[in-house]
Each structure stands twice: as structure tokens, then as C-alpha cells.
Design a protein around this motif. Structure first.
Motif, short mmCIF file in Angstrom:
data_model
loop_
_atom_site.label_atom_id
_atom_site.label_comp_id
_atom_site.label_asym_id
_atom_site.label_seq_id
_atom_site.Cartn_x
_atom_site.Cartn_y
_atom_site.Cartn_z
N HIS A 194 0.84 -1.20 0.00
CA HIS A 194 0.00 0.00 0.00
C HIS A 194 0.88 1.26 0.00
O HIS A 194 0.73 2.12 0.86
N SER A 228 -0.13 -9.09 1.33
CA SER A 228 -1.46 -8.57 1.07
C SER A 228 -2.27 -8.75 2.35
O SER A 228 -1.89 -9.55 3.21
N PHE A 229 -3.37 -7.99 2.48
CA PHE A 229 -4.19 -8.13 3.68
C PHE A 229 -4.91 -9.48 3.70
O PHE A 229 -5.37 -9.92 4.73
N SER A 230 -4.99 -10.16 2.55
CA SER A 230 -5.59 -11.49 2.56
C SER A 230 -4.71 -12.48 3.32
O SER A 230 -5.15 -13.56 3.67
N ALA A 239 -3.37 -11.65 6.23
CA ALA A 239 -3.35 -11.20 7.63
C ALA A 239 -3.41 -12.41 8.55
O ALA A 239 -4.14 -13.36 8.30
N VAL A 283 0.49 -8.04 10.23
CA VAL A 283 -0.55 -7.53 9.33
C VAL A 283 -1.91 -7.96 9.87
O VAL A 283 -2.14 -9.14 10.11
N ARG A 284 -2.80 -6.99 10.10
CA ARG A 284 -4.10 -7.31 10.69
C ARG A 284 -5.23 -6.69 9.88
O ARG A 284 -5.08 -5.61 9.32
N ARG A 285 -6.37 -7.40 9.88
CA ARG A 285 -7.59 -6.89 9.26
C ARG A 285 -8.64 -6.75 10.36
O ARG A 285 -8.90 -7.72 11.07
N TYR A 288 0.45 -3.30 10.68
CA TYR A 288 -0.11 -2.78 9.44
C TYR A 288 -1.59 -3.15 9.45
O TYR A 288 -1.94 -4.33 9.56
N LEU A 289 -2.46 -2.15 9.35
CA LEU A 289 -3.88 -2.40 9.52
C LEU A 289 -4.69 -2.10 8.26
O LEU A 289 -4.42 -1.14 7.55
N GLU A 290 -5.68 -2.95 8.06
CA GLU A 290 -6.76 -2.61 7.14
C GLU A 290 -8.02 -2.57 7.99
O GLU A 290 -8.36 -3.55 8.66
N SER A 335 -5.01 0.95 4.96
CA SER A 335 -6.19 0.85 4.12
C SER A 335 -7.45 1.00 4.98
O SER A 335 -7.53 0.40 6.05
#
Ligand SMILES: [Mn+2]
Length: 438
Positions: free
Chosen positions: A28, A272-274, A276, A310-312, A341-343, A368
Motif C-alpha cells: 500500500h 497482502s491483507f488477505s 493477515a 498484518v491485521r484486518r 499494518y492495519l486494514e 487501508s
């Protein structure tokens, strides 16, 4: 103990398998160089804790065919540290679909003398690197990503070998060597030649063989950060390589086993956030002694720690901004989230203006922000107001709406209310435009 009194040595040769480093990748629009440095430092640490004979980097070394200066600097210093700390380690590198074959192969002839092997042209794949340990020899075949035209048929195709569905170019001479185009054609030719070489070496007494390859096997699980292969037509049947003791794969970013002898190491970081909350790994492979072909290798997954997880997450805006008081557990979670890193998916009904900027004040690494629900609600409101118009009124201005009316309606539908300050500013701007327009 064996009957000679010597300790029984099970699995004398250890290999470390990584793939899809994607050095220089942006997440991102944010550079991941520090994150990549952090994870490559762990690889150096792992290599220092045990005796490894070889390190495999199974393609997608860089993220781009023209990598950034930062990316080249990081990979160059990683190679240097690797080699100076482990002078006997064989370092085997292949090009993936993200790498430029020519650029990745820079200095390959020079590096060979340092036991660093770079293969980006599949025509070099059929002469293996021979690993020599005290008790064991192993042939390592390095098969880079197969670009259309990168391999030619080495034998005259017989009638029955003619590739089906090869329409329209039957006139193309059989005598002219034809560059193979599809993954299926390329892999069929490559595997035929690899298998022939492997068997020849086995006959000479080299029982163990490893294939390092960058390809998409049937049945592999994807994430959102790979690209290039679409559909299933280009997927490869991994059983073509069942003769190898181990197949070290690259391309899919989730670490996974796809055959008794074949593994994807996956990417060392979530790209990628996928991905996470996916744990990332490198694979420690032990080749077993003996003739038994059923269990020629054992694989241990070594987890790699990310610098920033990385977290969603999803929830209403107010929850993230923490209007309510926190329990101790929630506070520690909030602290963890500051380093991640957040979405964030906002579940509010109305659009939150400048959501990302506001959320960043609390969570500096929000990369994001999604507001699907608010956008969905907005679209429904608009559709409803369209339907409410009388027949024929659509688009014909009975009562002429001016620009200020439109702006007010727009603000109302977005936020449910109109901010007076904004309205005044907009009015001022309108007046200025009016004066400046001849
Ligand atoms: Mn990749």
C-alpha cells in the motif's frame, strides 16, 4: 547406536528453503525494506544455529524486473553476509516471474566460484549443482520461471507428440525448432529432460536429487499477492517430479505441502491483507539416509517473525477512536495494533470524512480504510430518490437546482447533515468562480 558402536546418523544433509522474497515490494505504497531486512536477519540466525549444506531461494527474489536501488542494496548485502558467515554453504537462486532473467543473472559466472548459483535461463537447468557432504551427495536442479519461448523441443516431435489445440500453425516447419509457449508445453519438455538427467545421475550413484522451481501446481492455495497465472490451464501437475527427493517450490505465498515430496515455502512476509494473521515460514529440509524412497525427506517449518504484523479489523469508527474506557486487555491490544499494518473496515452507516487521516492519529500504520457499508447505503438512497421522481421528470429541470443546492444535497446524503463552515467556504468559492468567469 549401530552395531559398529558409532552413533546412527539419520539425515545427514540439511537444506534451507525460502521463496518469494519480493525484495523491494511496496505494501500500500509503503516501503518494506526494513521489514525485509528484519526477516532476512532471522534467516542468517537460523543458518548459524545448525549445519546447512544449501540454501534455496525459489524465485521472485525481487518484486520488480527493475528493482529499486534499496532493493538491490539489501539483497546484495544479504548475499555478502550469507557467504562470509557460511563460506561452505551452497546458495541456489532461481528467477521467478517477477524477476528479470537477465538482470538477476548479473555476475552469475563470477558467483559460481563462491558456490553461489544463479539460474534464470531454463536451458541451464539440466546441469545440476552437486552437493557433497561427508556421507551424501545430492544433485540440485534449478528450474527458473518458464517464459514462453524460453525452451525449445530437443527432439523431433513424433505425430503422437503433436500438441493438441495447436491450431493454425501446422505449416510452421517441424524442422525449425519451435519455442514452446504454454506452461503445459514448457513443463512437459523441462520435466522430461530433468527426469532423464536425474535417472542418469542415480545410475552413477547420486541417489538424492532436489528440484528448485517457480511454478503454480494444481491444487495449491492462492493469496491475493501472487500474480500472472489466471485460471487453471497453466497449472502444473507436481507428480511430474515424484522422482525427486524434494521439490522446493516458489510462487504461492502461503507455505504448504502439495505432494509427499513437494512444498511451497511461501513468502517470508505477508504481502497482502488477505494474508493477515498467516504465520510465515522458511522450511528446514532433512534428506534421509538410505534407499527407502517413501520417506526421503522430512520438513520442519520454522516460523519467521514480522517486524509489523498484518491485521484486518472491522467495527464502527467510534470503537477505533476509543470513546469508551478500555479494560487492561483492550489497552494492550490497542498497543499491539499501533505496531501493526492495519486494514480497517468501518461498519458505520454514514461515511466518515477523512477516516484514514483520523485513524492514523491513533494507529500510525493504518494502510487501508474501507467503508463498504456506508457506500452501499449511499447508493441505495440515491436509487430510492431516483424512483421517487415523477415519470418524465428524470433529467428535465422543472425547478432549476443551482450548484449550491446540489452541494447541500450531496453533503446531506454523505453525512446526514451539512456542516455550516463547509457551506460558507463553498459559497465563497462559488462567488470567486463567478467573478473570474468572463
Ligand atoms: Mn511471488
Amino acid at each position: 547406536l549401530t552395531d559398529t558402536g558409532l552413533p546412527l546418523r539419520l539425515g545427514t544433509m540439511k537444506l534451507l528453503h525460502l521463496a518469494d522474497l519480493h525484495v523491494g515490494r511496496l505494501f500500500h505504497e509503503r516501503s518494506l525494506i526494513e521489514d525485509q531486512q528484519f526477516v532476512l536477519d532471522q534467516v542468517l540466525e537460523i543458518l548459524s544455529q545448525d549445519h546447512y549444506t544449501a540454501l534455496f531461494l525459489a524465485g521472485d527474489i525481487y518484486d520488480r524486473s527493475i528493482p529499486s536501488g534499496d532493493a538491490v542494496r539489501l539483497f546484495s548485502s544479504f548475499l555478502h553476509t550469507l557467504h562470509s558467515r557460511n563460506p561452505d554453504l551452497a546458495i541456489c537462486i532461481i528467477a521467478g516471474n517477477h524477476d528479470s532473467p537477465d538482470r538477476l543473472a548479473f555476475g552469475r559466472e563470477l558467483f559460481q566460484s563462491m558456490n553461489i548459483h544463479i539460474v534464470s535461463d531454463p536451458n541451464q537447468s539440466f546441469e545440476p549443482v552437486i552437493l557433497n557432504d561427508e556421507h551424501e551427495r545430492c544433485a540440485v536442479f534449478l528450474l527458473p520461471f518458464l517464459y514462453p519461448g524460453s525452451l525449445y523441443l530437443t527432439k523431433e516431435p513424433q505425430q503422437s507428440d503433436e500438441v493438441q489445440g495447436n491450431r493454425g500453425d501446422s505449416v510452421e516447419s517441424m524442422a525449425e525448432p519451435r519455442g514452446l509457449r504454454t506452461q503445459q508445453e514448457l513443463i512437459t519438455e523441462a520435466s522430461r529432460r530433468l527426469e532423464a538427467r536425474r535417472q542418469a545421475l542415480a545410475a552413477e550413484g547420486i541417489q538424492h536429487s532436489v528440484l528448485v522451481a517457480h511454478l503454480f501446481t494444481q491444487g495449491g492455495l492462492e493469496t491475493e499477492s501472487e500474480r500472472l497465472f489466471l485460471g487453471t490451464a497453466e497449472q502444473v501437475d507436481v507428480r511430474l517430479f515424484s522422482g525427486f527427493s524434494y521439490v522446493a517450490l516458489g510462487h504461492l505465498h502461503r507455505s504448504q505441502q502439495v505432494a509427499p515430496n513437494a512444498w511451497y515455502a511461501g513468502s517470508p512476509l505477508a504481502y497482502s491483507f488477505s494474508e493477515a494473521d498467516q504465520v510465515k515460514h522458511c522450511l528446514s529440509v532433512t534428506l534421509q539416509d538410505g534407499e527407502e524412497t517413501a520417506s526421503r525427506c522430512s520438513v520442519q517449518l520454522i516460523p519467521l517473525k514480522p517486524l509489523h504484523p498484518v491485521r484486518r479489523l472491522s467495527g464502527p469508527f467510534a470503537m477505533f477512536m476509543g470513546a469508551a474506557e478500555h479494560s487492561a486487555a483492550e489497552t494492550s491490544t490497542a498497543e499491539d495494533l499501533k505496531a501493526a499494518y492495519l486494514e480497517i473496515e468501518l461498519t458505520d452507516e454514514h461515511l466518515v470524512e477523512q477516516a484514514q487521516r483520523l485513524l492514523e492519529q491513533r494507529y500510525p500504520l493504518v494502510l487501508s480504510v474501507k467503508q463498504s457499508r456506508a457506500f452501499q447505503a449511499l447508493l441505495q438512497t440515491q436509487a430510492a430518490s431516483q424512483r421517487a421522481l415523477p415519470d418524465g421528470a428524470n433529467g428535465s429541470p422543472g425547478r432549476r437546482r443551482n450548484t449550491l443546492d446540489d452541494f447541500t444535497a450531496f453533503e446531506e446524503s454523505l453525512y446526514g447533515t451539512v456542516d455550516q463552515g463547509k457551506l460558507e467556504l463553498f459559497t465563497t468559492l462559488l462567488e470567486q468562480i463567478h467573478h473570474e468567469t468572463p
